[in-house]
Motif scaffolding. Structure first.
Motif, mmCIF file in Angstrom:
data_model
loop_
_atom_site.group_PDB
_atom_site.id
_atom_site.type_symbol
_atom_site.label_atom_id
_atom_site.label_comp_id
_atom_site.label_asym_id
_atom_site.label_seq_id
_atom_site.Cartn_x
_atom_site.Cartn_y
_atom_site.Cartn_z
ATOM 1 N N THR A 176 9.672 3.797 10.394
ATOM 2 C CA THR A 176 10.136 2.406 10.295
ATOM 3 C C THR A 176 9.089 1.456 10.857
ATOM 4 O OG1 THR A 176 12.464 3.068 10.465
ATOM 5 C CG2 THR A 176 11.933 0.780 10.995
ATOM 6 N N PHE A 177 8.439 1.860 11.952
ATOM 7 C CA PHE A 177 7.386 1.028 12.548
ATOM 8 C C PHE A 177 6.223 0.849 11.566
ATOM 9 C CE2 PHE A 177 3.351 0.865 14.944
ATOM 10 C CZ PHE A 177 3.531 -0.339 15.606
ATOM 11 N N ILE A 178 5.799 1.935 10.936
ATOM 12 C CA ILE A 178 4.701 1.859 9.970
ATOM 13 C C ILE A 178 5.106 0.976 8.785
ATOM 14 C CG2 ILE A 178 3.268 3.166 8.350
ATOM 15 C CD1 ILE A 178 2.525 3.540 11.295
ATOM 16 N N SER A 179 6.347 1.134 8.326
ATOM 17 C CA SER A 179 6.832 0.293 7.227
ATOM 18 C C SER A 179 6.797 -1.178 7.621
ATOM 19 C CB SER A 179 8.267 0.688 6.857
ATOM 20 O OG SER A 179 8.338 2.036 6.453
ATOM 21 N N GLY A 180 7.194 -1.461 8.876
ATOM 22 C CA GLY A 180 7.174 -2.832 9.361
ATOM 23 C C GLY A 180 5.764 -3.388 9.463
ATOM 24 N N LEU A 181 4.798 -2.552 9.870
ATOM 25 C CA LEU A 181 3.401 -2.983 9.929
ATOM 26 C C LEU A 181 2.887 -3.358 8.542
ATOM 27 C CD1 LEU A 181 1.455 -0.623 12.386
ATOM 28 C CD2 LEU A 181 1.999 -3.040 12.672
ATOM 29 N N ILE A 182 3.205 -2.524 7.563
ATOM 30 C CA ILE A 182 2.771 -2.808 6.190
ATOM 31 C C ILE A 182 3.368 -4.131 5.723
ATOM 32 C CG2 ILE A 182 2.928 -2.026 3.786
ATOM 33 C CD1 ILE A 182 2.913 0.866 4.900
ATOM 34 N N HIS A 183 4.660 -4.308 5.984
ATOM 35 C CA HIS A 183 5.328 -5.544 5.586
ATOM 36 C C HIS A 183 4.688 -6.750 6.279
ATOM 37 C CE1 HIS A 183 8.672 -8.239 4.536
ATOM 38 N NE2 HIS A 183 8.593 -8.673 5.786
ATOM 39 N N ALA A 184 4.420 -6.637 7.593
ATOM 40 C CA ALA A 184 3.907 -7.756 8.377
ATOM 41 C C ALA A 184 2.507 -8.184 7.961
ATOM 42 C CB ALA A 184 3.911 -7.399 9.862
ATOM 43 N N GLN A 185 1.765 -7.282 7.330
ATOM 44 C CA GLN A 185 0.400 -7.592 6.923
ATOM 45 C C GLN A 185 0.281 -7.870 5.425
ATOM 46 O OE1 GLN A 185 -2.389 -4.618 8.438
ATOM 47 N NE2 GLN A 185 -1.119 -4.314 10.259
ATOM 48 N N SER A 186 1.413 -7.857 4.733
ATOM 49 C CA SER A 186 1.395 -8.026 3.277
ATOM 50 C C SER A 186 1.690 -9.466 2.887
ATOM 51 C CB SER A 186 2.439 -7.105 2.642
ATOM 52 O OG SER A 186 3.756 -7.610 2.868
ATOM 53 N N GLY A 187 1.645 -9.730 1.597
ATOM 54 C CA GLY A 187 1.987 -11.050 1.091
ATOM 55 C C GLY A 187 3.466 -11.362 1.191
ATOM 56 N N LEU A 188 4.268 -10.382 1.592
ATOM 57 C CA LEU A 188 5.717 -10.577 1.741
ATOM 58 C C LEU A 188 6.124 -10.765 3.204
ATOM 59 C CD1 LEU A 188 6.945 -7.770 -0.709
ATOM 60 C CD2 LEU A 188 6.809 -10.214 -1.165
ATOM 61 N N LYS A 189 5.165 -11.037 4.087
ATOM 62 C CA LYS A 189 5.436 -11.066 5.519
ATOM 63 C C LYS A 189 6.483 -12.094 5.925
ATOM 64 C CE LYS A 189 1.426 -14.047 6.332
ATOM 65 N NZ LYS A 189 0.116 -14.146 7.025
ATOM 66 N N ASN A 190 6.656 -13.154 5.134
ATOM 67 C CA ASN A 190 7.672 -14.164 5.459
ATOM 68 C C ASN A 190 9.015 -13.872 4.803
ATOM 69 O OD1 ASN A 190 5.952 -15.784 7.041
ATOM 70 N ND2 ASN A 190 5.068 -16.699 5.208
#
Length: 279
Positions: A217-231
């Motif tokens: 879940t942490f890795i998934s969150g990192l990917i999300h936070a650094q992607s174009g979908l972060k907001n």
């Protein structure tokens, strides 16, 4: 990037005024206002040239004026406990910021935020000058009221759907790691950091395989936070917690919804990241 509007904007040049008069004259709504009023509006407009991803105004901010999109695309959005929610796009020829000014309130506030999706040119009319024009030329109220009647219904419907979306997603929303990184300097950790960076570059599905408690879940969150979908929303559903039928098959209605009305998490998410655990 945040748009800053000067309190003392430069006077439009005669060429800019003529260009604006010509543009307004052919507009389906503004073109009906008459030459004199069109000329007054044109001489009052301040042309803003904005780059893509520029925040034009923020939700709940005090309205500074009206914005008329000459060309480009602007997204109207709302922020909520589940992230950023798309409300509507504004395209060339459309007005925005007018709903907040048109509402009967002593302390109006923008009901949405606005961000330029692409490089755009926007004519800006200050709030004070707008009120002055309405007093001098009452016929301008007809144009604004026509736009309000058209847009308020769309906004109210979209905001009602947003509230239902927030309620439906709330149990699955997870916090996003902010400022977190992979700490270890080992080769495997460096490779994982590279893979995370690569995963943020597109919207392809990602498969993570690891033992329970290892940080998927942490890795998934990192990917999300650094992607174009972060907001946008970051949600997780643990399939081990989903109900099963007598044969042991998972009931996936929570994910995909039902024909009889239940909206699934995938549809509620709209644009965002969904981590599906124990599939």
């Amino acid at each position: 990037m945040i748009l800053k509007i000067s309190s003392n904007p430069p006077e439009p040049t005669p060429e800019e005024i003529e260009d604006c008069i010509s543009w307004l004259g052919f507009h389906r709504i503004w073109g009906k206002l008459g030459e004199k009023l069109i000329a007054q509006i044109a001489s009052s407009l301040y042309l803003l040239r904005v780059e893509a991803s520029t925040n034009i105004f923020a939700q709940d901010a005090t309205p500074q004026g009206l914005y008329l999109l000459k060309w480009g695309t602007v997204e109207m959005y709302r922020t909520s406990p589940v992230g950023k929610t798309h409300i509507i796009y504004r395209n060339a020829g459309e007005l925005f910021g007018h709903i907040s000014l048109g509402m009967l309130s002593e302390t109006p506030a923008y009901r949405t935020g606005a961000i330029a999706i692409v490089k755009s040119e926007i004519w800006f009319l200050s709030r004070d000058r707008f009120e002055q024009l309405k007093t001098e030329y009452p016929e301008i109220n007809g144009a604004i009221n026509a736009l309000l009647a058209q847009d308020l219904a769309k906004f109210q419907d979209r905001i009602a759907k947003e509230q239902a979306r927030i309620q439906g997603l709330q149990p699955y929303i997870r916090p996003v790691p902010i400022g977190e990184t992979i700490i270890s300097n080992s080769k495997s950790s460096q490779k994982l950091a590279q893979q995370i960076e690569q995963a943020t570059q597109d919207l392809k599905p990602i498969f993570l395989q690891a033992s329970p408690g290892s940080g998927k879940t942490f890795i998934s969150g990192l990917i999300h936070a650094q992607s174009g979908l972060k907001n946008r929303p970051f949600a997780e559903i643990d399939c081990a917690q989903l109900p099963r039928n007598a044969e042991g098959d998972i009931n996936t209605d929570i994910l995909f919804g039902r024909i009889d009305g239940l909206t699934g998490a995938i549809a509620l998410l709209e644009r965002g990241t969904l981590a599906i655990d124990n599939w």
